[in-house]
Design an enzyme around this catalytic site. Structure first.
Site, PDB file in Angstrom:
ATOM      1  N   LYS A 201       0.320  -1.774   0.028  1.00 41.38           N
ATOM      2  CA  LYS A 201       0.090  -0.037   0.160  1.00 41.38           C
ATOM      3  C   LYS A 201       0.672   1.245   0.499  1.00 41.38           C
ATOM      4  O   LYS A 201       1.370   2.061   0.682  1.00 41.38           O
ATOM      5  CB  LYS A 201      -0.430  -0.234   1.393  1.00 41.38           C
ATOM      6  CG  LYS A 201      -1.853   0.598   1.324  1.00 41.38           C
ATOM      7  CD  LYS A 201      -3.188   0.591   0.057  1.00 41.38           C
ATOM      8  CE  LYS A 201      -5.135   1.372   0.025  1.00 41.38           C
ATOM      9  NZ  LYS A 201      -4.907   0.557  -1.198  1.00 41.38           N
ATOM     10  N   SER A 399      -8.492  -0.311  -5.175  1.00 45.35           N
ATOM     11  CA  SER A 399      -8.587   0.022  -3.652  1.00 45.35           C
ATOM     12  C   SER A 399      -9.902  -0.213  -3.624  1.00 45.35           C
ATOM     13  O   SER A 399     -11.050  -0.808  -4.091  1.00 45.35           O
ATOM     14  CB  SER A 399      -7.948   0.926  -3.167  1.00 45.35           C
ATOM     15  OG  SER A 399      -8.101   1.009  -1.589  1.00 45.35           O
TER      16      SER A 399
END
Length: 549
Positions: A201, A399
């Site tokens: 991430k 996401s």
């Protein structure tokens, strides 16, 4: 990615201003990136249709920003209302021109940057390839070809370049900017909490590192390699230049000038603009420039798209629900996703008895976890009906963009769509050092309870970090469960193995089970029609949220 950095820094500065003025602080947990976008104003300003005479040439000039949907927006640079051509109108215009006996061919003018992402280029490219089935010509011209607009125009029957122009073909690359050293100088501590194993991430890395992590470097290399292979393959198919030869050209920077481009067969010739006009006269079978019947593609496409909307609003049988931009709570607009607005649109499609199938067009880098779950719930309710639900991914469905997609019956993505990024992070700046050491401001507080105030003027305590980490991990666990529930071949452990915040290209996403098919929005529409028993000639599209004409 750069948009994320600019926006997150702007969000931080906004929080600082709010604190100084009124002591108002809001902390968000994100599963994607933020995007500060201006509101949109609905239908495009231009309303007059062009008269298309026999033997007309369609002048397709692509040198402005291209959106998912055609509309009018407020320009943050010119501070004026700006017509925004959308992929919807481009597709509608090319489909109409294919069948329009008055249109003889297309002059594809890309003297400038085509304002679309890689998947957007793919959508336009596919529509142009479909147009060529009519045996009408496409001639492309540019003063300077960049890799993206060259990839788009490589579908043309003939490509020309300005004699003193050039062609940039050197491969793909990306450069990230890191703010950690600057923040350290200002005594600002960006307190970042990611999912416990979310090493990929990477959106927060510029605030915690001074260079790419090995995990991020690995995923970026794989992404770029996948996109580069797609670009080379597309050019090879249309121009007949092998992928190996294209690799050689890029590696050795063999093409720079117009003559280089001709020598290596990337273009067919060099012409000045007046010479291009002479060529077009020959192709159109006219002797005088005044006899050239030139139709502006933007106006032509908007007119066709406007008619399609009016027809669809009355008797549409396949709904296209658009979700474009960053995800947050509220209504949203044509360039941002609001959980209320998109939920209403999905609900309207579900409750409309005339609608037999739904295509959910997602183009989003992510956003709020909570808002994403609100949209997911509405899509899940739709999926539980007998209406086929098909997702079509644009440039991004990453996401939160993937979160809101995963409940669909089938998912289509372009080979160069960025998707996945199943992971969670939270960011809470601590500016106490900057206020005290650089500005001379101190703060003090009174609380009724130990954790009553969570703000940006003090560092997080250990227990606060523990609670936030727990919350972030719980959101990640829910995210994984949502994906596992929606994807037949993945369980929670399998989702975690390909999750951890990792971004995938559409091509790679098929191999790991996040995407079902490669294709654009038309492929999704065709599949939805087939599954709902609608013949191709009977397809009538209704768009949500509806745009008032």
């Amino acid at each position: 990615m750069r948009s994320f950095f600019r926006t997150l820094l702007a969000s931080f500065l906004s929080s600082l201003i709010a604190f100084v003025i009124g002591g108002i602080v809001v902390v968000f947990i994100f599963i994607g990136s933020l995007s500060a976008l201006f509101g949109s104003f609905g239908a495009d300003v231009e309303a007059k249709a062009q008269k298309v005479k026999k033997n007309s040439l369609l002048h397709m000039k692509l040198n402005k920003m291209i959106s998912e949907r055609t509309h009018t927006t407020f320009s943050q640079t010119s501070f004026q209302l700006e017509d925004r051509l959308g992929i919807d109108a481009i597709r509608a215009g090319l489909a109409a021109a294919k069948e329009d006996d008055n249109i003889k061919g297309i002059y594809l003018d890309v003297s400038g940057v085509v304002g679309a992402g890689m998947a957007g280029h793919e959508e336009i490219r596919e529509a142009l390839i479909d147009f060529k089935k009519s045996n009408k010509f496409i001639v492309a011209y540019s003063e300077l070809y960049f890799q993206s607009n060259y990839y788009l125009t490589s579908v043309a029957d003939e490509l020309y370049i300005y004699p003193e122009g050039g062609l940039d073909f050197r491969g793909l690359g990306t450069e990230l900017m890191f703010f950690k050293p600057m923040l350290d100088k200002w005594d600002i501590d960006m307190q970042i909490i990611r999912g416990s194993n979310n090493k990929f991430k990477s959106a927060v890395e510029p605030f915690m590192l001074d260079r790419m992590s090995e995990s991020n470097r690995a995923q970026m290399e794989k992404l770029l390699s996948s996109m580069w292979d797609q670009m080379k393959g597309g050019i090879e198919n249309e121009r007949g230049i092998s992928a190996d030869e294209l690799e050689k050209i890029a590696d050795s920077v063999l093409v720079r000038t117009a003559q280089d481009a001709i020598d290596y067969k990337l273009v067919d010739g060099a012409k000045y603009k007046d010479e291009m006009i002479e060529l077009l006269k020959v192709k159109m079978g006219v002797e005088s420039t005044k006899d050239l019947n030139v139709v502006q593609f933007a106006k032509y496409a908007k007119d066709k798209n406007r008619k399609n909307r009016k027809k669809g609003n009355k008797k549409g049988n396949i709904a296209i629900v658009y979700a474009t931009g960053a995800i947050s709570s509220g209504e949203g607009d044509l360039e941002s996703i609001g959980s209320e607005g998109v939920s209403k649109a999905l609900r309207a499609a579900r409750l409309n008895d005339s609608v037999k199938a739904v295509v959910f067009r997602v183009n989003s880098p992510g956003g709020s976890a909570l808002a994403s779950d609100v949209i997911w719930r509405e899509l899940k309710l739709l999926e539980e009906t007998d209406k086929p639900v098909v997702v079509s991914m644009g440039d991004y469905a990453a996401s939160g963009g993937y979160y809101i997609s995963c409940a669909a019956d089938k998912i289509y993505a372009q080979p160069n769509t960025l998707t996945g990024s199943i992971g969670v992070f939270g960011v809470i700046p601590n500016i106490e050092g900057m206020l005290t050491n650089h500005i001379g401001i101190t703060t003090d507080r009174v609380e009724t309870n130990e954790y009553a105030m969570l703000n940006i003027t003090k560092p997080l305590e250990a227990e606060e970090i523990r609670m936030i980490q727990q919350g972030v991990d719980e959101v990640y666990d829910l995210f994984k469960k949502r994906v596992a529930d929606g994807r037949d071949d993945l369980d929670v452990a399998g989702v975690d193995s390909i999750g951890q915040g990792r971004v995938w290209s559409g091509t790679d996403a098929i191999e790991i089970g996040l995407v079902d098919e490669l294709g654009g929005i038309q492929d999704a529409i065709d599949y939805a029609a087939e599954e709902s028993g609608i013949e191709a000639e009977d397809i009538c599209l209704v768009e949500y949220p509806m745009i008032e004409e």
